[in-house]
Design a protein around this motif. Sequence first.
Motif, mmCIF file in Angstrom:
data_model
loop_
_atom_site.group_PDB
_atom_site.id
_atom_site.type_symbol
_atom_site.label_atom_id
_atom_site.label_comp_id
_atom_site.label_asym_id
_atom_site.label_seq_id
_atom_site.Cartn_x
_atom_site.Cartn_y
_atom_site.Cartn_z
ATOM 1 N N LYS A 69 60.509 47.576 47.473
ATOM 2 C CA LYS A 69 59.067 46.660 47.793
ATOM 3 C C LYS A 69 58.716 46.671 45.614
ATOM 4 O O LYS A 69 58.289 45.175 44.891
ATOM 5 C CB LYS A 69 57.915 47.191 48.193
ATOM 6 N N LYS A 70 58.789 47.602 45.447
ATOM 7 C CA LYS A 70 58.534 47.958 43.471
ATOM 8 C C LYS A 70 59.358 46.829 42.137
ATOM 9 O O LYS A 70 59.032 46.577 42.252
ATOM 10 C CB LYS A 70 58.993 49.332 43.098
ATOM 11 N N TYR B 3 57.772 43.266 43.194
ATOM 12 C CA TYR B 3 56.466 43.018 41.914
ATOM 13 C C TYR B 3 56.467 43.179 40.937
ATOM 14 O O TYR B 3 56.181 42.945 39.989
ATOM 15 C CB TYR B 3 55.953 44.553 42.796
ATOM 16 N N LEU C 212 57.639 39.638 40.002
ATOM 17 C CA LEU C 212 56.495 38.886 39.189
ATOM 18 C C LEU C 212 56.503 39.901 38.046
ATOM 19 O O LEU C 212 55.777 38.981 37.607
ATOM 20 C CB LEU C 212 55.746 39.503 40.615
ATOM 21 N N ARG D 235 55.241 37.833 34.578
ATOM 22 C CA ARG D 235 53.146 37.256 34.241
ATOM 23 C C ARG D 235 53.513 37.993 33.465
ATOM 24 O O ARG D 235 52.700 37.672 32.223
ATOM 25 C CB ARG D 235 52.741 37.920 35.254
ATOM 26 N N ARG E 11 54.273 35.634 30.429
ATOM 27 C CA ARG E 11 53.300 34.574 30.590
ATOM 28 C C ARG E 11 52.380 34.639 29.179
ATOM 29 O O ARG E 11 51.658 34.108 28.670
ATOM 30 C CB ARG E 11 52.867 33.881 31.706
ATOM 31 N N LYS E 12 51.771 36.018 29.854
ATOM 32 C CA LYS E 12 50.330 37.214 29.217
ATOM 33 C C LYS E 12 50.870 36.081 27.399
ATOM 34 O O LYS E 12 49.639 36.453 27.376
ATOM 35 C CB LYS E 12 50.559 37.992 29.849
ATOM 36 N N ASP F 145 52.881 47.944 29.138
ATOM 37 C CA ASP F 145 51.540 47.518 29.090
ATOM 38 C C ASP F 145 50.658 48.774 28.205
ATOM 39 O O ASP F 145 49.715 48.096 27.718
ATOM 40 C CB ASP F 145 50.709 47.680 30.345
ATOM 41 N N ARG F 146 51.321 49.253 27.609
ATOM 42 C CA ARG F 146 50.492 50.238 27.160
ATOM 43 C C ARG F 146 50.911 50.160 25.364
ATOM 44 O O ARG F 146 50.164 50.909 24.637
ATOM 45 C CB ARG F 146 51.570 51.665 26.878
ATOM 46 N N GLN G 12 47.167 49.525 24.900
ATOM 47 C CA GLN G 12 47.141 50.817 24.331
ATOM 48 C C GLN G 12 47.083 51.484 22.941
ATOM 49 O O GLN G 12 46.392 52.126 22.221
ATOM 50 C CB GLN G 12 46.755 51.867 24.698
ATOM 51 N N VAL H 256 51.739 49.281 54.436
ATOM 52 C CA VAL H 256 53.003 49.389 53.290
ATOM 53 C C VAL H 256 53.988 48.567 53.990
ATOM 54 O O VAL H 256 54.693 47.690 52.980
ATOM 55 C CB VAL H 256 53.263 51.153 53.932
ATOM 56 N N GLU H 257 54.181 47.965 54.594
ATOM 57 C CA GLU H 257 55.239 46.625 55.923
ATOM 58 C C GLU H 257 54.892 45.208 54.780
ATOM 59 O O GLU H 257 55.216 44.441 54.781
ATOM 60 C CB GLU H 257 55.431 46.446 56.699
ATOM 61 N N LYS I 120 53.229 45.016 51.100
ATOM 62 C CA LYS I 120 54.404 45.511 50.399
ATOM 63 C C LYS I 120 53.711 46.254 49.521
ATOM 64 O O LYS I 120 53.913 46.181 48.689
ATOM 65 C CB LYS I 120 55.364 44.216 50.019
ATOM 66 N N PHE J 226 52.966 49.697 47.161
ATOM 67 C CA PHE J 226 54.347 50.812 46.934
ATOM 68 C C PHE J 226 53.572 51.777 46.356
ATOM 69 O O PHE J 226 54.504 52.903 46.440
ATOM 70 C CB PHE J 226 55.720 50.471 46.678
ATOM 71 N N GLU K 285 46.589 37.856 43.752
ATOM 72 C CA GLU K 285 47.491 38.434 42.698
ATOM 73 C C GLU K 285 47.540 39.770 42.814
ATOM 74 O O GLU K 285 46.676 40.502 42.820
ATOM 75 C CB GLU K 285 46.854 37.694 41.336
ATOM 76 N N PRO K 286 48.726 39.485 43.026
ATOM 77 C CA PRO K 286 48.997 42.250 42.880
ATOM 78 C C PRO K 286 48.915 42.487 41.307
ATOM 79 O O PRO K 286 49.351 42.264 40.605
ATOM 80 C CB PRO K 286 49.875 42.049 43.763
ATOM 81 N N PHE K 287 48.039 43.799 41.685
ATOM 82 C CA PHE K 287 48.710 44.479 40.372
ATOM 83 C C PHE K 287 48.748 46.478 40.922
ATOM 84 O O PHE K 287 47.501 46.437 41.376
ATOM 85 C CB PHE K 287 47.408 44.426 39.370
ATOM 86 N N TRP K 288 48.951 46.922 40.231
ATOM 87 C CA TRP K 288 49.733 47.919 40.405
ATOM 88 C C TRP K 288 49.308 48.795 39.188
ATOM 89 O O TRP K 288 49.917 48.899 37.985
ATOM 90 C CB TRP K 288 51.083 47.947 40.895
ATOM 91 N N ASP L 44 46.120 51.320 34.824
ATOM 92 C CA ASP L 44 46.230 50.582 33.501
ATOM 93 C C ASP L 44 46.019 49.521 33.851
ATOM 94 O O ASP L 44 45.787 48.871 33.342
ATOM 95 C CB ASP L 44 47.083 51.053 32.614
ATOM 96 N N ARG L 45 46.595 48.818 35.416
ATOM 97 C CA ARG L 45 46.323 47.481 34.855
ATOM 98 C C ARG L 45 44.689 46.485 35.090
ATOM 99 O O ARG L 45 44.781 46.220 35.727
ATOM 100 C CB ARG L 45 46.784 47.205 36.038
ATOM 101 N N GLN M 293 43.885 44.295 33.371
ATOM 102 C CA GLN M 293 44.199 42.725 33.550
ATOM 103 C C GLN M 293 43.381 42.121 34.480
ATOM 104 O O GLN M 293 43.123 41.311 34.365
ATOM 105 C CB GLN M 293 45.708 42.984 33.665
ATOM 106 N N GLU N 221 40.687 40.795 32.930
ATOM 107 C CA GLU N 221 41.210 39.403 32.073
ATOM 108 C C GLU N 221 41.296 38.414 32.736
ATOM 109 O O GLU N 221 41.070 36.828 32.794
ATOM 110 C CB GLU N 221 42.086 39.687 31.149
ATOM 111 N N TRP N 222 41.978 39.116 34.356
ATOM 112 C CA TRP N 222 42.512 37.829 35.277
ATOM 113 C C TRP N 222 41.427 36.880 36.072
ATOM 114 O O TRP N 222 40.977 36.080 35.557
ATOM 115 C CB TRP N 222 43.236 38.599 36.155
ATOM 116 N N TRP O 198 47.177 33.507 34.327
ATOM 117 C CA TRP O 198 47.637 33.072 33.471
ATOM 118 C C TRP O 198 49.382 32.549 33.737
ATOM 119 O O TRP O 198 49.651 33.077 34.961
ATOM 120 C CB TRP O 198 48.047 34.017 32.049
#
Lengths: 201, 201
Positions: free
Chosen positions: A58-59, A62, A65, A69, A72-73, A187-188, A191, B165-166, B169, B171, B181-184, B187-188, B191, B194-195, B201
Amino acid sequence: MSQPIDFYFDFSSPYAYLASAMIEPVAKKHRRQVRWHSFMLGVAFKGENTAPLTIYPKKGEYSRLDFDRTARKYGIPFNMPKDFPKITLAASRAYFSLSSQGNEKAVPFAKAVFSAYFVDGQDISDPEVITEIGAKVGLDPEELQAAFSSDEVKAAYKASVEDIVENKKIFGAPYMIVDGEPFWGADRVVQVDEWLETGGW
Amino acid sequence: MSQPIDFYFDFSSPYAYLASAMIEPVAKKHRRQVRWHSFMLGVAFKGENTAPLTIYPKKGEYSRLDFDRTARKYGIPFNMPKDFPKITLAASRAYFSLSSQGNEKAVPFAKAVFSAYFVDGQDISDPEVITEIGAKVGLDPEELQAAFSSDEVKAAYKASVEDIVENKKIFGAPYMIVDGEPFWGADRVVQVDEWLETGGW
């Protein structure tokens, strides 16, 4: 004179490639040099019992993706290589050898290797491909081959990777150290910019 | 009416706690609701063969530095609990049960549990502690105990975690979904802002 930004990368890391493009305008803005350090993520992963992002079901999905992304950014050319990851010893040793003479030859070579893999999908595990990439940025093929085949370079690079992983405790890429402060992940870079702007928090 | 921001958390995740504070001003700025979803990182880790950040020797050390640094950057009270991580089933089931009635009782309870652990270092694995925390935000102790002890809630929460989880997805935590749109990662949240600002984007 301000300290350079230390930038640790592995030629096989998509986020290191993306960060290598993102860090340049940040460094320029704050009048810092970037000191690039090649190391082997495989060695770091072994010590931590971790693995390349993309092998996690799963990670991994992601991450793919997010590679696109992020590209693109920041307007960075990027095509996820079909054959991933790669063992990039020849390129890494060549970079290590070149970097002992400063950034002048080493950094254009590093950028060319990254582009060959993450834009053009070339097989950067192949020493011949590395020699061709070197030729495109004006490096003498024989000199380059001698650099990555040399036992002396091999031993010195191995020691350098061990130092980076064991003593500097670097466990992933990209990894940046700015005035003693560590930052992990593409992504840092945002920062890092803020840290240099404000003097830290 | 705009879609809410879906915010997935585990009460034992420092970055989820930090993000829970960071996401609120972002949501407010863009006039979005935050829909909080509790799940169990342990279940996600098992599927991915990953583990809590802090058990990795080097990544763990960096993470502890970064938890503190993130808290300082955003002005969030934070004290890394000595006893970490915690299994937080009672709190999670209670939150799940409360959230079926909307945000009104559930979100103040979730914030109180996070603070109890990540500011005051309380043992949030203890159902009695959870009941006390609930009482402080005006929840009836018996009702709360009934909620997290109920077989019906247990079964429904288990099914919800499996779905998260399944099927979704997810994780890791925090994990945010904004207009699909997923962000993990904490720190995101930057974003996510911004999104929402740019439309993506």
